[in-house]
Write a protein that holds these residues in place. Structure first.
Motif, PDB file in Angstrom:
ATOM      1  N   CYS A  67       0.860  -1.181   0.000  1.00 24.98           N
ATOM      2  CA  CYS A  67       0.000   0.000   0.000  1.00 24.98           C
ATOM      3  C   CYS A  67       0.902   1.238   0.000  1.00 24.98           C
ATOM      4  O   CYS A  67       1.602   1.504   0.982  1.00 24.98           O
ATOM      5  CB  CYS A  67      -0.908   0.012   1.228  1.00 24.98           C
TER       6      CYS A  67
ATOM      7  N   ALA B   1      -9.553   4.618   5.103  1.00 24.15           N
ATOM      8  CA  ALA B   1     -10.550   3.617   4.695  1.00 24.15           C
ATOM      9  C   ALA B   1      -9.986   2.704   3.607  1.00 24.15           C
ATOM     10  O   ALA B   1     -10.207   1.481   3.626  1.00 24.15           O
ATOM     11  CB  ALA B   1     -11.818   4.313   4.197  1.00 24.15           C
ATOM     12  N   ALA B   2      -9.241   3.276   2.659  1.00 23.21           N
ATOM     13  CA  ALA B   2      -8.633   2.459   1.599  1.00 23.21           C
ATOM     14  C   ALA B   2      -7.618   1.488   2.189  1.00 23.21           C
ATOM     15  O   ALA B   2      -7.546   0.320   1.788  1.00 23.21           O
ATOM     16  CB  ALA B   2      -7.962   3.367   0.568  1.00 23.21           C
TER      17      ALA B   2
ATOM     18  N   ARG C 285      -7.612   0.386   5.312  1.00 25.37           N
ATOM     19  CA  ARG C 285      -8.348  -0.593   6.126  1.00 25.37           C
ATOM     20  C   ARG C 285      -8.908  -1.713   5.258  1.00 25.37           C
ATOM     21  O   ARG C 285      -8.842  -2.896   5.613  1.00 25.37           O
ATOM     22  CB  ARG C 285      -9.478   0.107   6.890  1.00 25.37           C
ATOM     23  N   ALA C 286      -9.423  -1.347   4.079  1.00 26.79           N
ATOM     24  CA  ALA C 286      -9.966  -2.358   3.161  1.00 26.79           C
ATOM     25  C   ALA C 286      -8.846  -3.276   2.651  1.00 26.79           C
ATOM     26  O   ALA C 286      -9.027  -4.492   2.546  1.00 26.79           O
ATOM     27  CB  ALA C 286     -10.660  -1.674   1.992  1.00 26.79           C
ATOM     28  N   ALA C 287      -7.684  -2.694   2.361  1.00 29.08           N
ATOM     29  CA  ALA C 287      -6.562  -3.498   1.850  1.00 29.08           C
ATOM     30  C   ALA C 287      -6.048  -4.470   2.896  1.00 29.08           C
ATOM     31  O   ALA C 287      -5.506  -5.529   2.565  1.00 29.08           O
ATOM     32  CB  ALA C 287      -5.441  -2.575   1.387  1.00 29.08           C
ATOM     33  N   CYS C 288      -6.225  -4.111   4.182  1.00 27.00           N
ATOM     34  CA  CYS C 288      -5.725  -4.952   5.280  1.00 27.00           C
ATOM     35  C   CYS C 288      -6.770  -5.938   5.799  1.00 27.00           C
ATOM     36  O   CYS C 288      -6.519  -6.653   6.780  1.00 27.00           O
ATOM     37  CB  CYS C 288      -5.264  -4.067   6.447  1.00 27.00           C
ATOM     38  N   ALA C 289      -7.929  -5.995   5.151  1.00 29.16           N
ATOM     39  CA  ALA C 289      -9.067  -6.743   5.695  1.00 29.16           C
ATOM     40  C   ALA C 289      -8.754  -8.202   5.977  1.00 29.16           C
ATOM     41  O   ALA C 289      -9.156  -8.746   7.011  1.00 29.16           O
ATOM     42  CB  ALA C 289     -10.264  -6.628   4.751  1.00 29.16           C
ATOM     43  N   ASP C 290      -8.038  -8.880   5.070  1.00 29.34           N
ATOM     44  CA  ASP C 290      -7.770 -10.305   5.297  1.00 29.34           C
ATOM     45  C   ASP C 290      -6.274 -10.577   5.462  1.00 29.34           C
ATOM     46  O   ASP C 290      -5.800 -11.675   5.185  1.00 29.34           O
ATOM     47  CB  ASP C 290      -8.354 -11.156   4.168  1.00 29.34           C
TER      48      ASP C 290
END
Length: 378
Positions: free
Chosen positions: A49, A80-81, A83-88
């Motif tokens: 990222c 937010a971007a 956080r989404a990239a780190c979701a899994d």
């Protein structure tokens, strides 16, 4: 080689890491590229990222990583971007203070392990210095492990409240080879002629034109070099907010200094130089210092931060903020070819003690495994 764990907190077949990079200085960006390449080769899935500009320069996707554009900002959209990239992700690894702070915000409420690498100390003055200390405290308390690239940074992390801070000196990534770079005898005269240093010593400094780089001290020192015959040429490669003021001084005082802006051929510039200069108020694991020793270019640097640990007795170290000491060290070296040759040989030996890229990746991966292995039931 450290094995990749086949287990993960999310039951995946291989470890998935997210590397978070801010604007990224040359050292941290090159490290993330090297780390991504080494991790992918070991079966780790990597997402970087970083701003899209960083991927253009360092080609994280070319190293086998996925790239997600995250601007160098802590605004809600960027967080937010991220956080989404780190979701899994099984683990998140952030590089530098600002990237680490964004990672802390993005992981809020999650139990994903966070590894933070401090490549350098954040430079700030006045009210901003207080803000930096608050950010450092927030980051180190949230991090599972803080890795410092010098003992001074590890000590700083511990004083700031890190529960686990370790030394993890990162390797200098090998430069991409070119035919000309493999033939320095052919390239050197060409570079020196382009810079206007034919028939005179060439002194190279590299880094952003900011106050902590010590270029005001370098300009003070350059006054003394006007008395030498021939007069050395000082070339500073870098861009920044102080450019106009430095250029004005160079012209008003008739200093033998050239500002050449940001360059993507620093390795070639350095190979053409007689001496490398590093007058900063603070350095951790300076890329310029490492490249100078690797390239057999004698180095004059300030005795600050992680410099003594990095170069040992393979460079001339002078006090920060002392233009006379800097000027004298350069004059002595230019007049002493035996000492220059000694520093070249010592530099090669010192560089051989630094970790390789493979060793750097293995050490980081051992930290990842430690944080993601399932804990035994008691």
């Amino acid at each position: 080689m450290t094995p990749v764990s086949s287990h993960s907190p999310h039951g995946q077949s291989s470890l998935r890491t997210v590397q978070v990079l801010g604007g990224g200085n040359a050292g941290s960006s090159a490290h993330v590229r090297s780390l991504a390449s080494g991790l992918v080769a070991r079966g780790v899935r990597v997402t970087v990222c970083a701003p899209v500009e960083a991927d253009r320069v360092y080609d994280f996707t070319g190293a086998g990583a996925d790239h997600v554009h995250v601007p160098r900002s802590s605004d809600p959209a960027s967080v937010a971007a991220l956080r989404a990239a780190c979701a899994d992700a099984d683990l998140v690894h952030a590089h530098g203070l600002h990237a680490s702070f964004r990672a802390v915000l993005a992981l809020s409420g999650r139990r994903t392990p966070l590894v933070v690498t401090w490549h350098d100390r954040a430079q700030a003055e006045g009210a901003r210095a207080h803000l930096v200390r608050l950010l450092e405290r927030r980051v180190v308390k949230a991090a599972s492990v803080v890795l410092g690239t010098s003992s001074a940074l590890v000590d700083r992390a511990r004083r700031t409240g890190a529960r686990d801070a370790r030394l993890a000196a990162v390797a200098l990534p090998a430069p991409r080879r070119t035919v000309e770079r493999d033939d320095p005898d052919r390239l050197r005269p060409k570079v020196r002629a382009e810079l206007g240093a034919t028939g005179r010593p060439l002194l190279i400094a590299v880094g952003s034109l900011e106050r902590h780089r010590g270029y005001d001290v370098l300009l003070d020192a350059s006054r003394a070099w006007r008395r030498l015959d021939p007069v050395p040429l000082v070339v500073i490669a870098g861009e920044g907010e102080l450019r106009a003021g430095l250029q004005r001084r160079i012209e008003d005082e008739g200093l033998p200094v050239r500002l050449i802006g940001s360059r993507d051929d620093v390795s070639e510039l350095l190979a053409a130089a007689d001496l490398a200069l590093l007058p900063s108020s603070w350095e951790s694991r300076s890329v310029l210092a490492q490249e100078a020793l690797h390239t057999r270019v004698p180095l004059v640097a300030t005795d600050v931060g992680g410099m003594p640990e990095l170069v040992g007795d393979a460079a001339e170290l002078v006090p920060y903020g002392d233009p006379e000491a800097l000027a004298d060290a350069v004059v002595r070296l230019l007049g002493d070819p035996e000492r220059r040759e000694f520093l070249k040989e010592r530099g090669v030996r010192q560089a051989a003690t630094w970790p390789t890229e493979d060793e750097t990746v293995a050490q980081v991966l051992s930290v990842y495994d430690e944080l993601t292995q399932p804990q035994p039931m008691i």
